[in-house]
Design an enzyme around this catalytic site. Sequence first.
Site, short mmCIF file in Angstrom:
data_model
loop_
_atom_site.label_atom_id
_atom_site.label_comp_id
_atom_site.label_asym_id
_atom_site.label_seq_id
_atom_site.Cartn_x
_atom_site.Cartn_y
_atom_site.Cartn_z
N SER A 184 -28.26 14.43 30.11
CA SER A 184 -27.28 13.43 29.71
C SER A 184 -26.10 13.42 30.67
CB SER A 184 -26.87 13.71 28.26
OG SER A 184 -26.34 12.58 27.65
N ASP A 290 -35.62 6.20 25.28
CA ASP A 290 -34.23 6.62 25.22
C ASP A 290 -33.35 5.37 25.11
OD1 ASP A 290 -31.69 7.68 25.58
OD2 ASP A 290 -32.31 9.07 27.15
N HIS A 321 -33.75 10.42 23.50
CA HIS A 321 -32.82 11.21 24.33
C HIS A 321 -33.05 12.69 24.03
CE1 HIS A 321 -29.29 11.07 26.90
NE2 HIS A 321 -28.59 11.85 26.09
#
Length: 638
Positions: A184, A290, A321
Amino acid sequence: MAVVAALLSALIGPAAAQAAPGESRPVYSYDHAIRESVWVDTGLDGDGDGRTDRVAADIVRPSEPARQGRRIPVIMDASPYYSCCGRGNESQKKTYDDRGRPAGFPLFYDNYFVPRGYATVLVDLAGTNRSDGCVDVGGRSDIRSARAVVDWLGGRARAYTARTGGRPVTAGWSNGSTGMIGKSWDATIANGVAATGVRGLKTIVPIAGISSWYDYYFAQGAPLYDSGPDSLAAMVESSGAQKHCDAVQRKLVKGAPRSGDWTGLWTERDYVRNAGKVRASVFMVHGMQDLNVRTRHAGQWWDALARHGVARKIWLSQTGHVDPFDYRRAAWVTTLHHWFDHYLMGYDNGIERAPKADVERAPGSWSTDPRWPAPGTETTVLRPRGGSAPGVGVLGTAKAPQGATETFTDDPKRSEADWAATAGQPTPDKAGFSTGALRAPLRLSGSGTVTVTATPSTSTAHLSAVLVDLGPATIRNYTAGGEGITTLDTRTCWGAGTPADSGCFKETAADTEKVAYTVFSRGWADLGTYADAHKGRPLTPGKPYTITLNLAASDHVVPAGHRLALLVGGTDAGLIDPPASRPTLTLDLSRTSAALPLTGGAPAFVRATAGASRPMAGGALLDGLAPPHGLSRMPAAR
């Protein structure tokens, strides 16, 4: 023989024990590893206190190599999350002993790799946890935070034993070779640092990373969230930074207008434009579902790196994610081990010659390709035509006759899930086009586009285009809280441990659902960006506009017996914000098309659709996953 082996080991030392063919071995003590903190000078004064900012770097490294005069490589994760939000599926944070030394590191990197002769370095980005400075969300301060540590590890920057004052300290134990990893925001920093061309950064492993921050907040002018980077900064910055970083916050607000127009702030945070500076190899990992950091980021970064000949590898899962440690754990640890061994320790283990792409085809089932997109993939133009009912048309190679149209009205409460569930039914909020039931599988591999000519009834309009596999399947439940995984109570251990850092983590299982359709790629745009993707314009009601929407990268096989559908609507609820009005849009079908990455190209499409039954029409509501809603920003995600 055992005595002789022990004597040899004592005489020639752990370095020889480590040099097993193709793989580093866990020959060093994790329990007796050196644990220390340093503060690296970034050369910036982001918080305006009159002194340059220092960022905290917490280090765990084996003690034996330093005693032998040997230098070792570094695995580094630079993050804003170490105190605010935690890392990994269990939201682990850094912990320290009563003397302030690092005790517990999130994730498994230290447990697994330190005994194998690596140092693990976890960096607090500027403005977070124990670092000075301000959070600027992917800008100069964020990137400099991490790059300065890479430079220090290579002997090119200064560091100290304390946040203020302290004595200078060098990384004499480092051989200057660093690999960055993270998920991320952490992955995004790895991308950004690599794009500076910094020396000594040998490889990066970005997991669900951003490649251009504009594309995190907007899709061709259409807002993806109701707030900007200032809100994200406020979520992660330390209490000290909150007191001193008002000026940086104001710059984030001013530089990221909610109009969606491109500004200098976005140029600074566009790493794709600097892909030619990347010296590091790249092992990219991304969930194809995602909906936080969407696969557009992976696709455009991969393509840019390919144009510049960067050594690279990719894993694409069916999750949202999610870290691969939580959906393919054993294979991930083994592959990552070999990757770092090759690019940081120089082992000739063949990983750079292995297939470049691993793609998840069904939950837990993977295929490989020598390169990606798949060999034989060609951009193939498909076109929509009208069908037997309004809004339910045909997707094929024949062009619609001039004057053919379809009309829909933006309903901001309806999502791609609602559109797909009614793919065969006329509804006022979308237009749908599908093939007949395929006679052979059809694979789409890579990034596509949809070009639309639309006439709006109002001065503002948003558009969405989604690709759907119409047919039964069992898929990961990517819209659920775990985004495709379920966390179990049992644990497995991945490396050595101490009472403060066990190296043991909760196991996971696939969270699956049986569905009658799968949305596998999507794209959005503000129609006002028809002339310039970087600047919106008011629309003239009743006037036609042509715009090309970029579809997110994907790799999906539509099986024989299923149908491939293209759905076009307005606001994709839960994923983009609605425009100021609720326009009715009329599509000119003769000037609307989809350029899709089909493996086998047009001949494969012709073979798959030859003699196919008619496109679906009517029928019951199709079952799918719950609509996407309430998407979290990165800090709330694992």
